[in-house]
Design an enzyme around this catalytic site. Structure first.
Site, short mmCIF file in Angstrom:
data_model
loop_
_atom_site.label_atom_id
_atom_site.label_comp_id
_atom_site.label_asym_id
_atom_site.label_seq_id
_atom_site.Cartn_x
_atom_site.Cartn_y
_atom_site.Cartn_z
N ASP A 60 114.55 120.68 -9.72
CA ASP A 60 114.29 122.11 -9.56
C ASP A 60 115.50 122.94 -10.00
O ASP A 60 116.55 122.40 -10.33
CB ASP A 60 113.90 122.42 -8.11
CG ASP A 60 114.77 121.69 -7.11
OD1 ASP A 60 116.02 121.76 -7.26
OD2 ASP A 60 114.24 121.00 -6.21
N ASP A 94 113.13 127.37 -23.32
CA ASP A 94 112.15 126.72 -24.19
C ASP A 94 110.91 127.62 -24.17
O ASP A 94 110.43 127.98 -23.10
CB ASP A 94 111.82 125.35 -23.60
CG ASP A 94 111.34 124.36 -24.64
OD1 ASP A 94 110.61 124.77 -25.55
OD2 ASP A 94 111.68 123.18 -24.50
N ASN A 130 115.50 119.96 -3.03
CA ASN A 130 114.79 120.09 -1.75
C ASN A 130 114.02 118.84 -1.34
O ASN A 130 113.22 118.86 -0.41
CB ASN A 130 113.85 121.31 -1.77
CG ASN A 130 112.70 121.11 -2.74
OD1 ASN A 130 112.68 120.15 -3.51
ND2 ASN A 130 111.73 122.00 -2.69
N HIS A 182 113.37 115.08 -24.98
CA HIS A 182 112.36 114.71 -23.97
C HIS A 182 111.11 114.09 -24.59
O HIS A 182 110.23 113.65 -23.86
CB HIS A 182 112.00 115.94 -23.15
CG HIS A 182 111.29 116.97 -23.99
ND1 HIS A 182 111.93 117.66 -25.01
CD2 HIS A 182 110.01 117.39 -24.01
CE1 HIS A 182 111.07 118.46 -25.60
NE2 HIS A 182 109.89 118.32 -25.01
N ASP A 183 111.00 114.10 -25.91
CA ASP A 183 109.83 113.50 -26.58
C ASP A 183 110.16 112.16 -27.23
O ASP A 183 109.29 111.57 -27.87
CB ASP A 183 109.34 114.44 -27.70
CG ASP A 183 108.77 115.73 -27.17
OD1 ASP A 183 108.25 115.75 -26.04
OD2 ASP A 183 108.85 116.74 -27.90
N ASP A 235 116.97 117.20 -7.89
CA ASP A 235 116.02 117.69 -6.90
C ASP A 235 116.78 118.16 -5.66
O ASP A 235 117.31 117.35 -4.90
CB ASP A 235 115.06 116.54 -6.55
CG ASP A 235 114.15 116.89 -5.39
OD1 ASP A 235 113.94 118.09 -5.13
OD2 ASP A 235 113.65 115.95 -4.74
N ASP A 286 111.58 117.02 -2.63
CA ASP A 286 110.16 116.75 -2.86
C ASP A 286 109.94 115.80 -4.04
O ASP A 286 108.81 115.56 -4.46
CB ASP A 286 109.37 118.05 -3.06
CG ASP A 286 109.78 118.79 -4.33
OD1 ASP A 286 110.73 118.34 -5.01
OD2 ASP A 286 109.14 119.81 -4.63
N ASP A 311 109.01 126.05 -29.36
CA ASP A 311 108.18 124.86 -29.43
C ASP A 311 107.22 124.89 -30.63
O ASP A 311 106.58 125.92 -30.88
CB ASP A 311 107.37 124.81 -28.12
CG ASP A 311 106.68 123.48 -27.90
OD1 ASP A 311 107.37 122.49 -27.67
OD2 ASP A 311 105.43 123.46 -27.94
#
Ligand code: GLC
Ligand code: CA
Length: 554
Positions: free
Chosen positions: A28, A97, A22, A321-322, A20, A24, A198
């Site tokens: 990103d 992706d 910035n 990621h799954d 990250d 938040d 996907d």
């Protein structure tokens, strides 16, 4: 080089949780650019970015609302262009992706499609009448929900294999297909290096799956026109570029994989199979704490290594990621020693197989599963839906049982932030992270490992380097040497000149290596790598989670 992807290692970045820039709390594109040197140092060749397009936000980016725009949480198109440029400058390729089985319900196409039955975009999606006032059929989607949603405006149902916010595209519609190809070419023209597609095995729906007959519906994988669609896609997009393509393909066997990714199939370079991911499933699929049996792993890997040899190309992965974290699932994170040894052993095991290895972000640090103390700490829609179905509606699990399942198998395990250092935000963020940071970042982090020659990070680096140095790792034929042994996995890779011997102890107990004596014969051997320091000979017993690789010359 032709087929450069055979020698490549792919690294998957999950942008939301990588870096990250910035403050938040959300990773990103600028953050990824900042960390390119780290990836170059690791030695990977290709970066696969989980979706960064503008999104409806119901499935963490896998519900795209504009294929031509960057999700504002991740930055701007200028940030993307900079990332691409900086990656290329370092010799790193970028794979996007791409989700084209469905869009977000916020996509302009769907907004139009749902307006009236005669809208020109109506047929871009799959609309059906109900059956006797009920859903067209009984089919369930992948996320514990019916696959049909009623839309009051036009009094029809649309199909969604995933969340309600992810209506399935209708691949029977030629104009829709052409729009997808145009969009893909737009990205390829921009200079990206390929696509991860996907759930691409789901795009063509069998007639029974979409029939308004009140029936059971049916599995939507490998439908009747999927290969025709992919050949068309290949012709209109991939074939004009030097790119890498990998399809996520639930429902494939080795023979079916050859149809998608055979060397002369003109569809995809390779596919992600799910048979390995299913070896530890329980009666209700992934929601279990059951551990795998190594014999099932062996049978599956062997079937794929042998089944694709000289016919198609394997993709090699233990997580993404799954999936849960690979060291927690296939290895052992119960003590610091076992954690370190088993992370390195799994790396050895996977990367010495034939195929293109995929490293999921943080695996090179041995990042582990996280512990969620309740649903309020979860973020993933699949977890919420499964909890609702199995705990609240069907009561097949108690709350505690389901939390144990979620902690063992939930997708949020893979989605906690990268652990860059031991600070408050783990070096990932200065702000409040969108999802909890694993508290073990004080012990497991990049800062600690990059400079330590014995770290998991540096072990990955060495293994990745070996793949570049020895062609036998790319080309050699696979042979399993101990198919019946439930504790140790020993395989060889063989070509005309040499043999590679790969020995992996999948247990915390010492294991005999007598079984390699006969295989060694009189050959001269050289140890290429191992996760214990001593210069052992191949026949020495294997210590806890030990892995060793030898090159044997006749
Ligand atoms: C794929 C993605 C997964 C997503 C699903 C629906 O399986 O990997 O994250 O939820 O497709 O797009
Ligand atoms: Ca941010």
């Amino acid at each position: 080089m032709a087929d450069w992807w055979k020698k490549s290692v792919v690294y998957q970045v999950y942008p939301r949780s990588f870096m990250d820039a910035n403050g938040d709390g959300i990773g990103d594109l600028k953050g990824i650019t900042q960390k390119l040197d780290y990836l170059a140092e690791l030695g990977v060749d290709v970066i696969w970015l989980s979706p960064i397009y503008q999104s409806g936000g119901t499935d963490a980016g896998y519900d795209i609302s504009d294929y031509y725009a960057i999700e504002q949480e991740f930055g701007t198109m200028a940030d993307f262009d900079e990332l691409l440029l900086e990656a290329h400058r370092r010799g790193l390729k970028i794979v996007m992706d791409l989700v084209v089985n469905h869009t977000s319900d916020k996509h302009a196409w769907f907004q139009e499609s749902r307006m009236d039955r005669n809208n020109p975009k109506r047929d871009y999606y799959i609309w059906r009448d109900g059956h006797e006032g009920q859903m067209p059929n009984q089919m369930m989607g992948y996320f514990c929900e019916p696959a049909w949603e009623h839309d009051a405006k036009t009094d029809q149902y649309y199909m969604h294999l995933f969340t309600i916010g992810q209506p399935d595209l209708n691949w029977e519609n030629k104009q829709m297909r052409e729009e997808i190809y145009t969009m893909m070419n737009w990205w390829l023209q921009k200079g990206i290096d390929g696509f991860r597609m996907d759930v691409i095995s789901c795009i063509s729906k069998p007639a029974k799956a979409v029939a308004s007959d009140g029936g059971q519906g049916m599995d939507c994988t490998n439908g009747p026109k999927v290969h025709a669609c992919l050949k068309e896609m290949h012709e209109k997009t991939f074939s004009n570029y030097d790119c890498i393509t990998v399809g996520e393909t639930p429902g494939v066997t080795p023979d079916i994989a050859v149809q998608y990714a055979g060397f002369d199939a003109n569809e995809l370079n390779m596919v992600f199979q799910f048979e390995l991911m299913d070896v530890d499933s329980g009666p209700l699929g992934k929601w279990t704490t059951q551990r795998y049996d190594l014999l099932d792993v062996k049978r599956t890997i062997t079937r794929w290594q042998e089944g694709l040899f000289n016919r198609a190309w394997n993709s090699l992965y233990l997580g993404n990621h799954d999936q849960p974290r690979c060291v927690s699932r296939w290895g052992d994170d119960s003590t610091p020693l076992y954690w370190e040894k088993s992370a390195k052993m799994l790396c050895t095991f996977l990367h010495m197989l034939q195929g293109t290895p995929y490293v999921y972000q943080g695996d090179e640090l041995g990042m582990t599963n996280v512990r969620l103390d309740g649903l309020s700490e979860a973020r993933d829609v699949e977890i919420f839906n499964a909890y609702r179905l199995y705990v609240e509606e069907q009561q097949v699990f108690t709350h505690d049982e389901m939390m144990a399942n979620i902690n063992a198998r939930g997708r949020d395990n893979a989605r906690t932030p990268m652990q860059w250092n031991d600070g408050k935000g783990a070096g990932f963020t200065q702000g409040d992270p969108w999802i909890k940071i694993n508290e073990n970042h004080t012990r497991i982090n990049a800062q600690k490992q990059v400079g330590d020659p014995d770290s998991i990070f540096n072990y990955y680096k060495q293994v990745i380097h070996l793949r570049k140095a020895y062609d036998i790792i790319t080309d050699g034929a696979y042979r399993i040497l101990d198919a019946e042994n439930p504790n140790v996995y020993t395989y060889a890779r063989e070509d005309e000149n040499a043999k590679l011997l790969v020995m992996c102890n999948f247990t915390a107990q010492e294991q005999s290596a007598d079984h390699v004596v006969a295989y060694l014969g009189q050959g001269k051997y050289k140890r290429l790598i191992g996760n214990y320091a001593n210069e052992s000979s191949p026949t020495d017993a294997l210590q806890a989670y030990e892995a060793r690789v030898y090159l044997i010359e006749a």
